[in-house]
Scaffold this active site. Sequence first.
Site, PDB file in Angstrom:
ATOM      1  N   ASP A  46      55.147 -21.052 -21.377  1.00  6.28           N
ATOM      2  CA  ASP A  46      54.496 -20.279 -20.323  1.00  6.28           C
ATOM      3  C   ASP A  46      55.346 -19.045 -20.030  1.00  6.28           C
ATOM      4  O   ASP A  46      56.550 -19.142 -19.806  1.00  6.28           O
ATOM      5  CB  ASP A  46      54.344 -21.135 -19.066  1.00  6.28           C
ATOM      6  CG  ASP A  46      53.365 -20.540 -18.065  1.00  6.28           C
ATOM      7  OD1 ASP A  46      52.678 -19.574 -18.430  1.00  6.28           O
ATOM      8  OD2 ASP A  46      53.301 -21.051 -16.936  1.00  6.28           O
ATOM      9  N   HIS A  52      56.833 -24.999 -12.143  1.00  4.92           N
ATOM     10  CA  HIS A  52      55.920 -26.080 -12.526  1.00  4.92           C
ATOM     11  C   HIS A  52      56.421 -27.357 -11.858  1.00  4.92           C
ATOM     12  O   HIS A  52      57.512 -27.842 -12.171  1.00  4.92           O
ATOM     13  CB  HIS A  52      55.913 -26.282 -14.039  1.00  4.92           C
ATOM     14  CG  HIS A  52      55.372 -25.119 -14.802  1.00  4.92           C
ATOM     15  ND1 HIS A  52      55.605 -24.946 -16.150  1.00  4.92           N
ATOM     16  CD2 HIS A  52      54.614 -24.072 -14.423  1.00  4.92           C
ATOM     17  CE1 HIS A  52      55.005 -23.847 -16.559  1.00  4.92           C
ATOM     18  NE2 HIS A  52      54.399 -23.284 -15.530  1.00  4.92           N
ATOM     19  N   SER A  63      60.477 -24.567 -15.098  1.00  6.83           N
ATOM     20  CA  SER A  63      59.736 -25.815 -15.255  1.00  6.83           C
ATOM     21  C   SER A  63      60.756 -26.955 -15.186  1.00  6.83           C
ATOM     22  O   SER A  63      61.536 -27.017 -14.230  1.00  6.83           O
ATOM     23  CB  SER A  63      58.963 -25.789 -16.584  1.00  6.83           C
ATOM     24  OG  SER A  63      58.293 -27.012 -16.809  1.00  6.83           O
TER      25      SER A  63
END
Length: 340
Positions: A280, A187, A160
């Site tokens: 996540d 992400h 991310s």
Amino acid sequence: MSASNAARIAVIADTSLQRHVLQQALSSNGYQVVLNNDPARLDDAALQACEADLWLVDLVQSDDLPLIDTLLADSNVPVLFGEGHAPERSSEHYPRWERRLVGKLKKLVGDPALATAGGGLDGLLTEAQRPGRIELPAVLANTTLQAGEPAKQVWLLAASLGGPAAVKAFLDALPGGLPIAFLYAQHIDPSFEATLPQAVGRHSQWRVGTVRDGDTLRCGEVVVVPISNELTFADDGVMRVVNRPWPEPYSPSIDQMMLNLAQRYAAASGVIAFSGMGSDGSAAAAYVKRQGGVIWTQRADSCACSSMPDSLREGGYSSFTAEPRELAAALVEHLAEQCR
């Protein structure tokens, strides 16, 4: 997005544990907590003085109606009522609780990770090549699997905030000729999706590209996981981009990608979690381990944001932690040991 530009969240919760867990959850997902207080210590003046983009109200032991009425009277700032008692961060129920909360926040005030993740790609596109690529061991150079052949072992690179720079450093150090393929789930705002493969792969000996629906993963390549639609596998390993979005709140969902990968490749799969916000990946980690998969993480002090790898370490799922180049060296040795 710097802390000053992140959405400002004001928290009202009536237990110290609730305030602590909410502070951690919001901060690890990139939100700016501008107030975190007990309703008993707040008055109308304090409420009016607080500049927030959203009020998060989580009352477990009390129902302070006058306070809520005051907040609801300000129609310019949304009020979100929380998910009830927050589980401890180490609890197996925490990832699900956090996903529900973050999903609601993203719909109301946006996603800090998407606003920041593409910001470093311009720098990667002009960065000089890093010296010192790891040498391919002889035992791997003599393997029967060659670049372009269907991969029998697949690892997921998950990231991310700060991820593109970390993944590029990993791939820059990694020699070609390894008998595996990679998936790369990042992400990132969809507007950067086309630029991402070039930015992370420009100095690498690996072919970095977008997914090919109906094709197999091949040795020597890194396939970028699509942002909008879920990636699955047929029984024969063929990649399928299905006509449905990833489960909320993350796109792509690293948890779902881990589940899909481990279901198909089982003990021939691995995950490396690089720099990133949130947790996540934590919800799927137990399944990956049960399937025989390996989970590694980037060391916290080398991350732009360590929340994602931290959550895997705190859950006891990570078996190895290092900075990106060291992760690459460890993977080469891991594959060499398998061949021996």
